[in-house]
Design a protein around this motif. Sequence first.
Motif, PDB file in Angstrom:
ATOM      1  N   THR A   1      37.494  40.930  31.504  1.00  0.00           N
ATOM      2  CA  THR A   1      38.144  39.683  32.250  1.00  0.00           C
ATOM      3  C   THR A   1      38.927  39.972  33.385  1.00  0.00           C
ATOM      4  O   THR A   1      38.693  39.316  34.279  1.00  0.00           O
ATOM      5  CB  THR A   1      38.953  38.921  31.035  1.00  0.00           C
ATOM      6  OG1 THR A   1      38.068  38.903  30.055  1.00  0.00           O
ATOM      7  CG2 THR A   1      39.287  37.763  31.767  1.00  0.00           C
TER       8      THR A   1
ATOM      9  N   ASP B   1      36.770  41.219  36.213  1.00  0.00           N
ATOM     10  CA  ASP B   1      35.781  40.035  36.625  1.00  0.00           C
ATOM     11  C   ASP B   1      36.618  39.062  37.355  1.00  0.00           C
ATOM     12  O   ASP B   1      36.140  38.537  38.726  1.00  0.00           O
ATOM     13  CB  ASP B   1      35.240  39.129  35.417  1.00  0.00           C
ATOM     14  CG  ASP B   1      34.192  40.077  34.656  1.00  0.00           C
ATOM     15  OD1 ASP B   1      33.905  41.078  35.350  1.00  0.00           O
ATOM     16  OD2 ASP B   1      33.637  39.821  33.751  1.00  0.00           O
TER      17      ASP B   1
ATOM     18  N   ARG C   1      36.961  32.770  32.145  1.00  0.00           N
ATOM     19  CA  ARG C   1      37.776  33.838  32.224  1.00  0.00           C
ATOM     20  C   ARG C   1      39.328  33.290  32.000  1.00  0.00           C
ATOM     21  O   ARG C   1      39.915  34.170  31.322  1.00  0.00           O
ATOM     22  CB  ARG C   1      37.641  34.392  33.721  1.00  0.00           C
ATOM     23  CG  ARG C   1      36.335  35.028  33.967  1.00  0.00           C
ATOM     24  CD  ARG C   1      35.787  36.112  32.900  1.00  0.00           C
ATOM     25  NE  ARG C   1      34.610  36.512  33.254  1.00  0.00           N
ATOM     26  CZ  ARG C   1      33.537  36.236  32.777  1.00  0.00           C
ATOM     27  NH1 ARG C   1      33.477  35.264  31.841  1.00  0.00           N
ATOM     28  NH2 ARG C   1      32.263  36.792  32.977  1.00  0.00           N
TER      29      ARG C   1
END
Length: 605
Positions: free
Chosen positions: A154, A157, A318
Motif C-alpha cells: 500500500t 503504491d 489504498r
Amino acid sequence: MTRNDTAAAAPGRAEPGPGAPAPSPLKVLLAPVRGRVAAAVALQGAAGALGLVPLVCVAEIARALLGPGAPDHGRAWALVGLALAGAVAALLAGAASTLVGHLADNDMQLAVRRSLAAHLSRVPLGWFSGRGSGRVKKALHDDIGEVHSLVAHTLPDLAAVVAVPAVALVYLAATDWRLALVAAALVAAGIALFARAMAGGNAKLAEYARAMNDINTSAVEFVEGIQVVKHFGGHRRSHARFLRAADAFADFFVSWARATTPVTVASFLLLSAPTVTVAAVLAGTAFTAAGWTDPVSVVAFALVAPALCAPMNVIGSRVQQVQAAGAAAARVAAVLAVPALPEGAGGVPRDAGVVFEGVRFAYPAEGDREAQEVLRGVDLVLEPGTVTALVGPSGAGKSTLAALPARFHDPASGSVSLGGADVRDLPAETLYRTVGFVFQDVRLLRESVADNISLGRPGATRAEVEAAARAARIHDRIERLPRGYDSVVGEDADLSGGEAQRVSIARLFLADPPVLVLDEATAAVDPVAEADIQDALADLARDRTVLVIAHRLATVTGADRIAVMEDGRITESGTHGDLLAAGGRYAALWNARHRHDGTEEGEEQ
C-alpha cells in the motif's frame, strides 16, 4: 527473559517525552523498519515517474520529427535510447522496491510475532480463558497480515499515486500551461465529485454495519433455534424477524446507492483515461486553431494527460487499506499492552501446603462490563497430602479461587502461599513444576500423542511416557491408533473428549507435581469415560495436595475437607459427616440431591 527484557523486545516501543503526544500504534510498529519502508516508497515513486519516460520520449520524438524545421533524426534516436533506458530503469526500481519492502515486512513481522510471543508468555493465564484463541490468532496472524499489506504494497503504491501525476503535471505545464490547466481542472472536478459522494461515509458505514449485524443476528437466532421454533409453531414469527432485518438493510442500501451512485459514476467518468484524453485532444485542437499551441503539443497531451488521473482510481482503496492497517496495529498494541505478571526471582516451597489468606479478587472492567468482585476475603488452608473439595452454587467463585495457586490471576489483596512462599515470589518454572491442573476443557497440541504427554517432562523416555499413559488408563487406546504413540492429534489420532482428558492426565503423571487442581475434570464425558478418569485421578491424587471443584457431591464425600462457597466467601468447612450434622447449606444441598431413593439427581455447578 525479565519483564524489562520483554518490554525492550517490543518493536519500536519508546516512551514519549513529557508533554509529547504518544505516537500512533502503527508508527510504533513500523519504527524498526522505517528507513527501509521509506526506501521502498521512494523506489516505487521513482519507478512510477520513470514509467512516464517512454511516453514523454515518444512525444518528444514526434516534436523532433514533426516540429518546425528539418527533422532531427539524431535527437530522435537519442530519445529512443532514453525511452528504453527509462523503461528498464522503471522495471529495476519497481523490483528493488518490492524486494526492499518485502524484506522490511518480513523483519517487521518476525519482530512483532516474537514480541507478542514473549509478552503472551508473561500475561496471566486467566486472560486467555476469557478470550479463547480468537483474539490471539487475530493479533498474531490476521492483524499482522493487514500491516504486511501496508508495508509491502500500500505505501509504495501510494508513492506512485502521488509521483506519477506530479511528474506528468510538471511536464505538461512545461509543454503548454493552458492545456495543463484544462487537464488539471478535469481531474480536480472528478476528485471534488468523489469527495461529495463520500461525504458522511463513516456514518453510512456504521449504519451499514448495524444493518448487517441485525441480519446476521436474526439469521443465527433462526437457525440455532429452528428445532424449538418449529416444535412450538413459531417459525413464521422467527422468519418474519429475519425478513424485516433483510428488508431494512435493502431499503437502507438502495437509498444510499441512489444518493451516491450518480455522483460516483460521474467522478469515475471524469477521472477515466479516455475522458481526459478526449478532453485534452479537443481542447488542444481548439487551441491549435486559435494559434495558442502547436499540433505536436496536442500529441504530448494525448499521451501523458491520462497519467494525471489513472492513479486516482485506486487512491480510495489504498486509503482504506491504510485505515485498516492502523486499526490492526491498534489491536496488536492492545495485546502488547496487557499487563504482564511480574515473575518472582526467589522462594522455594518447603512442602506442598497451600494457604489462602484474606484473598480478594475482581475481574477488571472491560468494554461495557463493569468490574466484578468474585472473591471477598477467602481464608483456606490445604494441608500437604490432603484432598480439599470446593462446592457451591454456580458463580460462587470456585473456579476463580482454584486458579490462583497456578497464577491464572493474582489476588487484588491477600496472599496465596505455596509451602510458605508467596506464589508471586516463585519463578514460573518452579511454580508450574509444583502445581498441576486438570480442567474440563482439554487442549492438545497438533503433535504426536507421545509429544503431548512428554510436555509434562521434556526429555522423558518412551518407556516413561508409556508408563504415564498406563497410569492414566489411556495406553491401550493409544496402541490402537494407526501409528500408536507417534500418531498426530488431529490427523491420524482422533480422540474423544474423555480420551483427550486422559492424555492430559498422563501428562501430569509424567510431570509429577506435588499440588494438583481439578476443575470439573469429568463434567463433559460419558459415564464409562468418567469411571476411567476417576480411577486415574484417584491414583494421581495419592499422596498429593489436591484441590478439587465438585459438581456432584457424591464424588467428594471422602475428601479430607469440604469447603462450601457462596457469593465469593467460604461459609462452611469440614468433613462430609460434620457438615451433614451441622445442618447448614451443605446439608441442604445434599438433601435436595437425595430427596428420592438416596441417589444424586442433577449436578452441582
